[in-house]
Design an enzyme around this catalytic site. Structure first.
Site, short mmCIF file in Angstrom:
data_model
loop_
_atom_site.label_atom_id
_atom_site.label_comp_id
_atom_site.label_asym_id
_atom_site.label_seq_id
_atom_site.Cartn_x
_atom_site.Cartn_y
_atom_site.Cartn_z
N ASP A 322 23.12 -28.74 38.81
CA ASP A 322 23.58 -29.82 37.93
C ASP A 322 22.87 -31.08 38.38
OD1 ASP A 322 25.24 -31.55 36.23
OD2 ASP A 322 26.61 -29.85 36.10
N HIS A 356 20.06 -31.08 36.52
CA HIS A 356 20.23 -31.65 35.18
C HIS A 356 19.67 -33.06 35.11
CE1 HIS A 356 23.69 -28.77 33.82
NE2 HIS A 356 22.55 -28.16 34.02
#
Length: 581
Positions: A322, A356
């Site tokens: 992430d 991310h």
């Protein structure tokens, strides 16, 4: 005379050799100059002064922990490094013995050390030697529910593998590895794995979702995963959380309200949720770390620095599932009531592989983020490079951010993204996601304490060698994105720059290399200054200006061969909104 000269020449030679070896054998500094090219795994800052060089705001030098010279070893308290014997009590006893001495170093030697949660104390340095691997237990019974904060909300969560609260002078050092056994906790989507990997995972145990496209480690975890709950259930009593305990994945390292914190050297990997989570801490140093999570790990952030003050983050490597380096300050009402911004932070010489976002602010930033310097970082294949995200209801002010000397390559979505309509999705939509949930809503709403504000952000010397979109500037109709400048940048992407609901945007000496035009689109924005624009040979228009609310857009005639065809005006554009000088 000749013999004398030869003697002195030889003497000088040997003195030089002695000086050379003496210098080589001295302890080497952990920093290097900010202009040195980044080499993964190699410290980049030569001196502490270099770390603070070029920082645009005044901040105190970050204080490092002062820990007594005492040393204890976990093996002195019965620890067995076979990867099979649970050593929870040995860790507890070793830390307690060091505390009795007034603090000191708790040494983890080479070996495989299975353990339950480790609770740190003040004046303790948990030191994992090279070859040491601490493996945290997969037994959920080892992790009781504790009161904490996750995703910016006050909640209950399973106890973290490593934790400390209200401590002073605390460190985790050495070249060893801490593994959070995240595979025991995390749901996994079928779309994330190959067919063979999925077959192996399903065969290992656990249960599948009713649709058969998500694997859960337990039935309890499956039954707890609802859209209403998301990651932080809207419960009020601890008993309610107990009923869904398997789903309450902990962050790997939780340090709350601590002062003088140092993480230097280890690898932290495979966390159940976020990897490193300093919360409401002061004087934090994070350096020479290798932070790793599987690319598919949900909520597998690298660093979430939340409501912390006076921090340096440098010479680290991130490869996570992430956001990699993420700044937060609480979410919505809980964050506003806490009222503690993340402030006075230096981020230098970091490398990010998957994530991310490479460097991220938000989306939980209700307490604000201010006075941040980010420089000399390399992002390779992160979903987004520089990412700023929030949404209505958050509140909070993000301001005074300086970012420079950033290199990015192979960015699948936006190289630089400001999104005040963030809906919670990964930048790369998955098989079960729909882009419509992040759609814009242009209805004006009242400006209140719940309105987020991003302003005064400077980006310089940015190089992007491949992205889907170069730069997205998306504010709110009722609270525009304010005062963002980009200077000296080369941006190669399929699509160029878009500015929506932005005020005070400056582009200076920006080169945009796109596969399709226009290079720049401006919609309902004002006070935009573009000078020294260069661009690839694309079909006109190069710049497109749209929107009835757009005003005071200033372009340089000399930047265009034929402004009449290369600058397009929308039909709803005010006749005085665009100026070609």
């Amino acid at each position: 005379m000749d013999s004398d000269n030869k003697f002195f020449n030889r003497l000088s030679f040997f003195i030089g050799l002695i000086a050379l070896f003496s210098t080589a054998c001295q302890p080497q500094p952990i920093h290097s100059t900010a202009t040195t090219p980044i080499t993964p795994g190699v410290s980049q800052t030569n001196t502490t002064a270099d770390l603070y060089a070029g920082v645009e705001f005044a901040m105190p030098r970050v204080k490092e922990p002062q820990i007594p010279e005492n040393t204890v070893r976990i093996t002195d308290f019965g620890a067995v490094g076979d990867g099979l014997t649970k050593n929870t009590h040995a860790f507890e006893k070793a830390i307690a013995a060091a505390v009795v001495k007034g603090g000191g170093k708790v040494v983890i030697p080479r070996g495989l050390w299975l353990t339950g949660p480790i609770v740190l104390s003040s004046n303790i340095n948990l030191h994992a030697e090279a070859g040491a691997m601490v493996i945290f237990s997969k037994d959920f019974n080892d992790y009781p529910l504790v009161e904490t904060s996750f995703e910016g909300l006050n909640t209950y969560r399973c106890q973290s593998p490593i934790s400390g609260r209200n401590l002073e002078n605390v460190a985790i050092t050495g070249k060893g590895t801490f593994d959070g056994s995240g595979e025991a906790w995390r749901p996994v989507k079928k779309s994330k794995l190959t067919a063979a990997q999925w077959k192996t995972l399903v065969g290992s145990g656990g249960v599948l979702s009713d649709e058969g496209n998500t694997w859960y480690p337990t039935e309890n975890s499956k039954n707890s995963d609802t859209k209403d709950n998301f990651n932080v259930p809207n419960f009020t009593r601890k008993e309610q959380f107990e009923a869904v305990k398997d789903f309450m994945r902990p962050v790997m390292i939780s340090l709350i309200s601590c002062k003088k914190v140092l993480l230097d050297g280890p690898t932290f990997q495979n966390s159940p949720a976020w990897n490193l989570h300093p919360l409401m801490c002061e004087d934090v140093t994070l350096r020479n770390l290798n932070v790793r999570n599987p690319w598919f790990s949900q909520n597998g952030d690298g660093l979430d620095l939340e409501s912390c003050k006076n921090v340096v983050v440098h010479d680290n490597i991130f490869d996570v599932g992430d956001d990699a380096i993420c700044f937060k300050s609480g979410k919505d009402k809980d964050g506003r009531e806490r009222g503690m911004p993340t402030e006075n932070v230096i981020v230098k010489n970091n490398v990010v592989y998957h994530g991310h976002g490479g460097f991220v602010v938000g989306s939980e930033m209700s307490g604000g983020v201010k006075n941040v310097h980010v420089s000399n970082c390399l992002f390779m294949g992160t979903d987004i490079g520089l990412r700023f995200k929030s949404t209505r209801g958050r509140g909070g002010v993000v301001e005074n951010i300086w970012i420079s000397n950033i290199d990015m390559i192979n960015i699948p979505t936006e190289a630089i993204s400001f999104n005040l309509f963030y809906g919670g999705n990964s930048p790369v939509l998955e098989a079960d996601q729909n882009a419509s949930i992040e759609a814009r809503d242009e209805k004006l709403v009242p400006v209140t304490e719940e309105t987020p504000s991003f302003r005064n952000i400077v980006l310089k010397n940015i190089t992007v060698a491949g992205a889907d979109k170069a730069l997205v500037l998306q504010g709110l109709p009722e609270m525009n994105l304010q005062n963002v400048s980009l200077e000296n940048a080369t941006l190669k992407a399929k699509q160029g720059i878009s500015a929506v609901d932005a005020d005070g945007i400056t582009l200076k000496n920006v080169k945009i290399i796109t596969e399709q035009g226009p290079a720049i689109t401006i919609y309902n924005s004002k006070n935009v200054e573009i000078k020294g624009l260069t661009y690839s040979d694309i079909k006109a228009p190069v710049v497109q200006v749209l929107g009835p609310k757009t005003q005071n857009i200033n372009l340089e005639k000399e930047d265009f061969q034929n402004p009449n065809t290369q600058v397009a005006k929308g039909k709803d554009l005010n006749s005085k909104a665009l100026v070609l000088r």
